[in-house]
Scaffold this active site. Structure first.
Site, PDB file in Angstrom:
ATOM      1  N   ASP A  38       0.862  -1.301  -0.011  1.00 15.78           N
ATOM      2  CA  ASP A  38       0.046  -0.064  -0.076  1.00 15.78           C
ATOM      3  C   ASP A  38       0.709   1.105  -0.039  1.00 15.78           C
ATOM      4  O   ASP A  38       1.922   1.072   0.330  1.00 15.78           O
ATOM      5  CB  ASP A  38      -0.711  -0.007   1.264  1.00 15.78           C
ATOM      6  CG  ASP A  38      -1.912   1.143   0.937  1.00 15.78           C
ATOM      7  OD1 ASP A  38      -2.759   1.536   1.936  1.00 15.78           O
ATOM      8  OD2 ASP A  38      -2.248   1.482  -0.130  1.00 15.78           O
ATOM      9  N   GLY A  91      -1.060   5.893   1.937  1.00 16.01           N
ATOM     10  CA  GLY A  91      -2.249   6.657   1.785  1.00 16.01           C
ATOM     11  C   GLY A  91      -3.204   6.820   2.916  1.00 16.01           C
ATOM     12  O   GLY A  91      -4.083   7.748   3.095  1.00 16.01           O
ATOM     13  N   ASP A 129      -8.005  -7.371   1.680  1.00 18.62           N
ATOM     14  CA  ASP A 129      -7.063  -7.319   2.632  1.00 18.62           C
ATOM     15  C   ASP A 129      -7.583  -6.762   3.987  1.00 18.62           C
ATOM     16  O   ASP A 129      -8.600  -6.098   4.120  1.00 18.62           O
ATOM     17  CB  ASP A 129      -5.777  -6.450   2.406  1.00 18.62           C
ATOM     18  CG  ASP A 129      -6.098  -4.906   2.787  1.00 18.62           C
ATOM     19  OD1 ASP A 129      -6.444  -4.087   2.091  1.00 18.62           O
ATOM     20  OD2 ASP A 129      -5.838  -4.799   4.049  1.00 18.62           O
ATOM     21  N   CYS A 148     -12.906 -28.072  10.745  1.00 22.64           N
ATOM     22  CA  CYS A 148     -11.880 -27.367  10.287  1.00 22.64           C
ATOM     23  C   CYS A 148     -10.606 -28.471  10.106  1.00 22.64           C
ATOM     24  O   CYS A 148     -10.229 -29.075  10.976  1.00 22.64           O
ATOM     25  CB  CYS A 148     -11.354 -26.185  11.095  1.00 22.64           C
ATOM     26  SG  CYS A 148      -9.838 -25.414  10.451  1.00 22.64           S
ATOM     27  N   CYS A 163      -7.492 -27.336   9.660  1.00 21.31           N
ATOM     28  CA  CYS A 163      -5.930 -26.953   9.710  1.00 21.31           C
ATOM     29  C   CYS A 163      -5.480 -27.475  10.590  1.00 21.31           C
ATOM     30  O   CYS A 163      -5.775 -28.165  11.633  1.00 21.31           O
ATOM     31  CB  CYS A 163      -6.372 -25.388  10.116  1.00 21.31           C
ATOM     32  SG  CYS A 163      -6.520 -24.961  11.777  1.00 21.31           S
ATOM     33  N   CYS A 218      -6.548 -27.047  14.280  1.00 23.08           N
ATOM     34  CA  CYS A 218      -7.652 -27.738  14.720  1.00 23.08           C
ATOM     35  C   CYS A 218      -7.703 -29.197  14.753  1.00 23.08           C
ATOM     36  O   CYS A 218      -8.382 -30.082  15.540  1.00 23.08           O
ATOM     37  CB  CYS A 218      -9.053 -27.285  14.023  1.00 23.08           C
ATOM     38  SG  CYS A 218      -9.437 -25.558  14.060  1.00 23.08           S
ATOM     39  N   HIS A 241      -5.113 -20.397  12.471  1.00 25.66           N
ATOM     40  CA  HIS A 241      -6.424 -20.979  12.171  1.00 25.66           C
ATOM     41  C   HIS A 241      -7.081 -19.814  11.571  1.00 25.66           C
ATOM     42  O   HIS A 241      -7.953 -20.189  10.422  1.00 25.66           O
ATOM     43  CB  HIS A 241      -7.137 -21.460  13.405  1.00 25.66           C
ATOM     44  CG  HIS A 241      -8.613 -21.226  13.239  1.00 25.66           C
ATOM     45  ND1 HIS A 241      -9.296 -22.421  12.801  1.00 25.66           N
ATOM     46  CD2 HIS A 241      -9.477 -20.529  13.494  1.00 25.66           C
ATOM     47  CE1 HIS A 241     -10.415 -22.213  12.795  1.00 25.66           C
ATOM     48  NE2 HIS A 241     -10.624 -21.027  13.183  1.00 25.66           N
TER      49      HIS A 241
HETATM   50  C1  LIG Z   1      -9.131  -1.051   7.692  1.00 26.40           C
HETATM   51  N1  LIG Z   1      -9.839  -0.223   6.545  1.00 26.40           N
HETATM   52  C2  LIG Z   1      -9.114   0.433   5.571  1.00 26.40           C
HETATM   53  N2  LIG Z   1      -9.604   1.140   4.602  1.00 26.40           N
HETATM   54  C3  LIG Z   1      -8.743   1.535   3.840  1.00 26.40           C
HETATM   55  C4  LIG Z   1      -8.694   2.541   2.665  1.00 26.40           C
HETATM   56  C5  LIG Z   1      -7.662   2.655   1.954  1.00 26.40           C
HETATM   57  C6  LIG Z   1      -7.648   3.829   0.979  1.00 26.40           C
HETATM   58  O1  LIG Z   1      -8.600   4.389   0.595  1.00 26.40           O
HETATM   59  N3  LIG Z   1      -6.498   4.102   0.399  1.00 26.40           N
HETATM   60  C7  LIG Z   1      -5.302   3.353   0.784  1.00 26.40           C
HETATM   61  N4  LIG Z   1      -4.190   3.636   0.304  1.00 26.40           N
HETATM   62  N5  LIG Z   1      -5.439   2.422   1.738  1.00 26.40           N
HETATM   63  C8  LIG Z   1      -6.516   2.104   2.507  1.00 26.40           C
HETATM   64  C9  LIG Z   1      -6.280   1.183   3.756  1.00 26.40           C
HETATM   65  C10 LIG Z   1      -4.908   0.660   4.030  1.00 26.40           C
HETATM   66  C11 LIG Z   1      -4.867  -0.726   3.949  1.00 26.40           C
HETATM   67  C12 LIG Z   1      -3.437  -0.881   4.295  1.00 26.40           C
HETATM   68  O2  LIG Z   1      -3.167  -0.689   5.743  1.00 26.40           O
HETATM   69  C13 LIG Z   1      -2.688  -1.681   6.370  1.00 26.40           C
HETATM   70  O3  LIG Z   1      -3.509  -2.301   7.086  1.00 26.40           O
HETATM   71  C14 LIG Z   1      -4.066  -1.459   8.236  1.00 26.40           C
HETATM   72  C15 LIG Z   1      -2.064  -2.701   5.446  1.00 26.40           C
HETATM   73  O4  LIG Z   1      -0.887  -2.215   5.199  1.00 26.40           O
HETATM   74  C16 LIG Z   1      -0.257  -3.590   4.407  1.00 26.40           C
HETATM   75  C17 LIG Z   1      -2.991  -2.260   4.178  1.00 26.40           C
HETATM   76  O5  LIG Z   1      -2.438  -2.133   2.995  1.00 26.40           O
HETATM   77  C18 LIG Z   1      -3.183  -2.471   1.914  1.00 26.40           C
HETATM   78  C19 LIG Z   1      -7.644   1.006   4.257  1.00 26.40           C
HETATM   79  N6  LIG Z   1      -7.885   0.282   5.261  1.00 26.40           N
HETATM   80 ZN   LIG Z   2      -8.850 -24.684  11.979  1.00 23.07          ZN
END
Ligand SMILES: CNc1nc2cc3c(=O)[nH]c(N)nc3c(CC[C@H]3O[C@@H](OC)[C@H](OC)[C@@H]3OC)c2[nH]1
Ligand SMILES: [Zn+2]
Length: 370
Positions: free
Chosen positions: A93, A96, A267, A305, A307, A310, A336
């Site tokens: 990411d 941002g 994610d 499960c 895994c 489990c 898990h």
């Molecule tokens: C929890 N809700 C949530 N809404 C989000 C919205 C955005 C967004 O609009 N733009 C960007 N650039 N990132 C976002 C992110 C961060 C995900 C990252 O933040 C990190 O997890 C917290 C992780 O980094 C490895 C992940 O990588 C993609 C969001 N997280």
């Molecule tokens: Zn399990």
């Protein structure tokens, strides 16, 4: 072309679809859940564990790695794959989100964002160009554009100005992105909860022509119904031949709802984060392992499960480890939880390929809401 998306099957009565995402470090079967490894590690898991549960792509984070250990060190190590000994695909990411959520004393200008490190208060500046340099140094297969994740709630005027700046930043990212052969740059659609701004952002981001598109600005505290409404409006605007990535979403019900609305990639820190406070995910909801009711419960986290956890450990043992703050307890519940979400995605994918996703969705979503 760094990546190629291959659409395999569309669901007749929902927007769910199954595909393959070919990347320089291997092919990903979509829809897919991507474990979060913010600091170049999926917390408590080593690459052998992750391969054992068939994690096909993992994430790391530009904001965090820029601050510690610094992207230059990762570059000197030969990039993230070498540094963390992970030879499958990686996505980073842009930061941002973290710059706005973790950084202090932020100042946003057209040029970029000045922020103070949440670690030691030191002052830093991210611009679309500097973030592209950092993500290039880290070397992930998929890199995200530098955007502003609009907070929730936000006024229409704030969201409108922010979306327009995010689009200008996206153009600058595309301009600055050099390693197009080995790294695919994904654009991010913003727009808050405003459908007309989502349309504007989608059209402008799609105009810049990225190989993959993320729907950002969700899972930021809005009601789930709002998230689903925005998805229903926004995802159909993205051409079918492009992978769609919903950022930050990962509870089981949200994954089912997101796949049904045409999302391919997800994610979330949820499975790994709640594991570290002793909570396990199951098909019928969460099990708070530290509860006294499990002290003499010699059944697995989840009956059926398959895994490693489990098949070999009981709730009583896991509760004992968590109560004693034993690291093994956090490892086993993390293992898990990730296995559970990855299996849910695999089962959804099979259902789509067999043409009965809607039936699968209805039975799965009812079980979770129990
Ligand atoms: C929890 N809700 C949530 N809404 C989000 C919205 C955005 C967004 O609009 N733009 C960007 N650039 N990132 C976002 C992110 C961060 C995900 C990252 O933040 C990190 O997890 C917290 C992780 O980094 C490895 C992940 O990588 C993609 C969001 N997280
Ligand atoms: Zn399990």
């Amino acid at each position: 072309m760094a990546i190629k998306y291959e659409l395999l099957k569309e669901c007749p009565d929902t927007n769910a679809r199954a595909g393959l995402l070919h990347t320089p470090h291997g092919t990903i079967e979509t829809p897919i859940f991507m474990p979060v490894g913010t600091l170049a590690t999926v917390k408590t898991m080593d690459p052998r564990d992750l391969e054992e549960i068939n994690a096909q792509i993992i994430l790391s984070n530009t904001y965090h790695l820029y601050l510690r250990p610094g992207h230059e060190i990762v570059k000197q190590a030969g990039g993230l794959h070498r540094f963390m000994n992970w030879n499958r695909p990686i996505l980073t990411d842009s930061g941002g989100f973290q710059v706005f959520s973790l950084g202090d004393l932020r100042k946003i200008t057209e040029e970029g964002v000045t922020f103070r490190s949440h670690i030691d208060g030191s002052k830093h500046f991210f611009s679309p160009e500097s973030v592209m340099d950092i993500e290039n140094a880290l070397g992930a297969d998929i890199i995200m554009a530098f955007d502003e994740c609009i907070p929730y709630p936000a006024t229409f005027d704030y969201a409108k100005d922010s979306v327009e700046r995010t689009t200008r930043w996206a153009r600058r990212c595309k301009e600055a992105h050099k390693n197009i052969e080995n790294q695919a740059l994904f654009g991010i659609i913003q727009g808050g909860m405003y459908n007309d701004l989502r349309t504007r952002s989608a059209e402008d981001i799609l105009d810049i022509d990225f190989p993959g598109i993320a729907v950002g600005g969700l899972s930021v505290g809005e009601p789930k119904e709002e998230m689903y409404r925005v998805l229903e409006h926004t995802v159909p605007l993205i051409p079918k031949n492009k992978p769609r990535y919903l950022m930050g979403v990962g509870s089981a019900d949200a994954l089912l709802e997101g796949v049904g609305r045409g999302i391919d990639m997800f994610d979330c820190v949820l499975p790994t984060r709640i594991a570290r406070n002793g909570t396990a995910m199951t098909a019928t909801g969460r099990v708070v392992i530290r509860n006294a009711s499990y002290a003499k419960d010699f059944s697995p986290i989840e009956d059926g499960c398959q895994c490693y956890v489990c098949r070999n450990y009981t709730r009583a043992y896991l509760r004992h480890l968590i109560k004693c703050n034993e690291i093994l307890g956090f490892k086993l519940i993390t293992y898990h939880n990730l296995y559970y979400l990855l299996s849910l995605m695999k089962d959804m994918r099979s259902a789509i390929l067999e043409g009965n996703f809607l039936h699968f969705y209805k039975s799965a979503i009812d079980k979770i809401k129990l």
